[in-house]
Design a protein around this motif. Sequence first.
Motif, PDB file in Angstrom:
ATOM      1  N   LEU A  52      46.199 -66.571 -40.235  1.00 26.31           N
ATOM      2  CA  LEU A  52      45.026 -66.060 -39.474  1.00 26.31           C
ATOM      3  C   LEU A  52      45.357 -66.214 -37.922  1.00 26.31           C
ATOM      4  O   LEU A  52      45.984 -67.315 -37.704  1.00 26.31           O
ATOM      5  CB  LEU A  52      43.510 -66.342 -40.013  1.00 26.31           C
ATOM      6  CG  LEU A  52      43.247 -66.136 -41.370  1.00 26.31           C
ATOM      7  CD1 LEU A  52      41.805 -66.672 -41.655  1.00 26.31           C
ATOM      8  CD2 LEU A  52      43.191 -64.436 -41.372  1.00 26.31           C
ATOM      9  N   PRO A  53      44.567 -65.580 -37.164  1.00 31.00           N
ATOM     10  CA  PRO A  53      44.828 -65.823 -35.711  1.00 31.00           C
ATOM     11  C   PRO A  53      44.119 -67.120 -35.387  1.00 31.00           C
ATOM     12  O   PRO A  53      43.197 -67.722 -36.174  1.00 31.00           O
ATOM     13  CB  PRO A  53      43.908 -64.847 -35.025  1.00 31.00           C
ATOM     14  CG  PRO A  53      43.799 -63.527 -35.920  1.00 31.00           C
ATOM     15  CD  PRO A  53      44.060 -64.142 -37.373  1.00 31.00           C
ATOM     16  N   PRO A  54      44.795 -67.938 -34.519  1.00 29.23           N
ATOM     17  CA  PRO A  54      43.967 -69.415 -33.967  1.00 29.23           C
ATOM     18  C   PRO A  54      42.599 -69.136 -33.863  1.00 29.23           C
ATOM     19  O   PRO A  54      42.033 -70.307 -34.560  1.00 29.23           O
ATOM     20  CB  PRO A  54      44.918 -69.710 -32.786  1.00 29.23           C
ATOM     21  CG  PRO A  54      46.001 -68.768 -32.892  1.00 29.23           C
ATOM     22  CD  PRO A  54      45.600 -67.459 -33.504  1.00 29.23           C
ATOM     23  N   GLU A  55      42.027 -68.248 -33.337  1.00 24.49           N
ATOM     24  CA  GLU A  55      40.429 -68.653 -33.197  1.00 24.49           C
ATOM     25  C   GLU A  55      39.858 -68.596 -34.718  1.00 24.49           C
ATOM     26  O   GLU A  55      38.650 -69.199 -34.762  1.00 24.49           O
ATOM     27  CB  GLU A  55      39.883 -67.463 -32.270  1.00 24.49           C
ATOM     28  CG  GLU A  55      40.150 -66.196 -32.428  1.00 24.49           C
ATOM     29  CD  GLU A  55      41.535 -65.449 -32.173  1.00 24.49           C
ATOM     30  OE1 GLU A  55      41.742 -64.357 -32.343  1.00 24.49           O
ATOM     31  OE2 GLU A  55      42.508 -66.447 -31.665  1.00 24.49           O
ATOM     32  N   CYS A  56      40.372 -67.778 -35.533  1.00 23.60           N
ATOM     33  CA  CYS A  56      39.882 -67.610 -36.908  1.00 23.60           C
ATOM     34  C   CYS A  56      40.028 -68.937 -37.742  1.00 23.60           C
ATOM     35  O   CYS A  56      39.186 -69.296 -38.312  1.00 23.60           O
ATOM     36  CB  CYS A  56      40.226 -66.577 -37.656  1.00 23.60           C
ATOM     37  SG  CYS A  56      40.025 -64.809 -37.063  1.00 23.60           S
ATOM     38  N   ARG A  57      41.175 -69.489 -37.493  1.00 26.99           N
ATOM     39  CA  ARG A  57      41.345 -70.755 -38.176  1.00 26.99           C
ATOM     40  C   ARG A  57      40.638 -71.995 -37.788  1.00 26.99           C
ATOM     41  O   ARG A  57      40.018 -72.632 -38.470  1.00 26.99           O
ATOM     42  CB  ARG A  57      43.121 -71.134 -38.150  1.00 26.99           C
ATOM     43  CG  ARG A  57      43.919 -70.257 -38.576  1.00 26.99           C
ATOM     44  CD  ARG A  57      45.284 -70.215 -38.523  1.00 26.99           C
ATOM     45  NE  ARG A  57      45.821 -71.759 -38.169  1.00 26.99           N
ATOM     46  CZ  ARG A  57      46.824 -72.208 -38.671  1.00 26.99           C
ATOM     47  NH1 ARG A  57      47.541 -71.643 -39.562  1.00 26.99           N
ATOM     48  NH2 ARG A  57      47.498 -73.494 -38.141  1.00 26.99           N
ATOM     49  N   LEU A 107      41.581 -80.150 -36.241  1.00 28.75           N
ATOM     50  CA  LEU A 107      40.356 -79.146 -36.158  1.00 28.75           C
ATOM     51  C   LEU A 107      40.083 -78.514 -34.975  1.00 28.75           C
ATOM     52  O   LEU A 107      39.333 -77.361 -34.957  1.00 28.75           O
ATOM     53  CB  LEU A 107      39.407 -80.194 -36.557  1.00 28.75           C
ATOM     54  CG  LEU A 107      39.041 -80.750 -37.973  1.00 28.75           C
ATOM     55  CD1 LEU A 107      37.771 -81.737 -37.761  1.00 28.75           C
ATOM     56  CD2 LEU A 107      38.772 -79.598 -38.791  1.00 28.75           C
ATOM     57  N   GLU A 108      40.318 -78.875 -33.947  1.00 30.20           N
ATOM     58  CA  GLU A 108      40.019 -78.437 -32.665  1.00 30.20           C
ATOM     59  C   GLU A 108      40.757 -77.517 -31.973  1.00 30.20           C
ATOM     60  O   GLU A 108      40.670 -76.725 -30.903  1.00 30.20           O
ATOM     61  CB  GLU A 108      39.877 -79.704 -31.503  1.00 30.20           C
ATOM     62  CG  GLU A 108      39.078 -80.637 -32.029  1.00 30.20           C
ATOM     63  CD  GLU A 108      37.494 -80.244 -32.341  1.00 30.20           C
ATOM     64  OE1 GLU A 108      36.958 -79.374 -31.912  1.00 30.20           O
ATOM     65  OE2 GLU A 108      36.900 -80.765 -33.381  1.00 30.20           O
ATOM     66  N   ASP A 109      41.981 -77.172 -32.668  1.00 26.42           N
ATOM     67  CA  ASP A 109      42.811 -76.374 -31.965  1.00 26.42           C
ATOM     68  C   ASP A 109      43.741 -75.529 -33.295  1.00 26.42           C
ATOM     69  O   ASP A 109      44.334 -75.892 -34.023  1.00 26.42           O
ATOM     70  CB  ASP A 109      43.918 -76.803 -31.021  1.00 26.42           C
ATOM     71  CG  ASP A 109      45.027 -75.758 -30.503  1.00 26.42           C
ATOM     72  OD1 ASP A 109      45.149 -74.663 -31.038  1.00 26.42           O
ATOM     73  OD2 ASP A 109      45.686 -76.412 -29.609  1.00 26.42           O
ATOM     74  N   GLY A 110      43.093 -74.128 -33.292  1.00 28.12           N
ATOM     75  CA  GLY A 110      43.708 -73.258 -34.524  1.00 28.12           C
ATOM     76  C   GLY A 110      45.179 -72.762 -34.346  1.00 28.12           C
ATOM     77  O   GLY A 110      45.614 -72.591 -35.505  1.00 28.12           O
ATOM     78  N   ARG A 111      45.916 -73.440 -33.265  1.00 29.12           N
ATOM     79  CA  ARG A 111      47.412 -73.206 -33.450  1.00 29.12           C
ATOM     80  C   ARG A 111      47.871 -74.505 -33.789  1.00 29.12           C
ATOM     81  O   ARG A 111      49.260 -74.254 -34.431  1.00 29.12           O
ATOM     82  CB  ARG A 111      47.707 -73.048 -32.022  1.00 29.12           C
ATOM     83  CG  ARG A 111      47.424 -71.934 -31.298  1.00 29.12           C
ATOM     84  CD  ARG A 111      47.621 -71.853 -29.636  1.00 29.12           C
ATOM     85  NE  ARG A 111      47.101 -73.313 -29.166  1.00 29.12           N
ATOM     86  CZ  ARG A 111      47.137 -73.672 -27.990  1.00 29.12           C
ATOM     87  NH1 ARG A 111      48.126 -72.992 -27.020  1.00 29.12           N
ATOM     88  NH2 ARG A 111      46.728 -74.835 -27.491  1.00 29.12           N
TER      89      ARG A 111
END
Length: 200
Positions: A52-57, A107-111
């Motif tokens: 999934l895109p980083p913002e969704c993760r 947790l703080e970075d979807g990448r």
Amino acid sequence: MHPPSQDFPDASWAHARRYLFDEFERTKSPIAEAGLRRIQALYAIEAEINGLPPECRHAERQARSKPLLAALQDWMEAQRRRISGKSDLGKALQYALGRWDALMRYLEDGRLSIDNNLAERLLRGIAVTRKNFLFLGSDAGGERAAVIYTIAETAKLNGHNPEAYITTVLDRLAKGHLASRIDDLLPWNLRPDGQAVVIG
């Protein structure tokens, strides 16, 4: 496995899990087993949101993983108070608790990934051939080799043939590609066919 330096705390849940796994394999400890089940729940979430895109993760982790991690920390601290810090199980729990801030970073970075298994796999080839690096000639040669390996592996991760990617980039630079637009040539901004990635 030797714990990493406290100067650079390990942020990989795979390592924290490994110490509990080793303890469970050796002793069948119910505490180690319970810890493994709790960590496995975090990995189950990661399996669902992979790709999934980083913002969704990031959003999924905040909603689903963050409460599990808060409960896991409380549970680990409670178990840690009950057992000797000199025992292997006590050390396994302390390993995770002592690196808690680093372990929470994903947790703080979807990448970011929950562990560094992919990076370790990619570096394995370099580790296997490290004796060859004795003949690079200088520290500067070693630094250049590290840059080239990084570019090649990043190109692979973004679907490029590394040799073709590097050839394309060098060709564009030789033909006067503007230094102010160097980001256009990064592997994630260039499709494998050499065309720019169109966003949105």
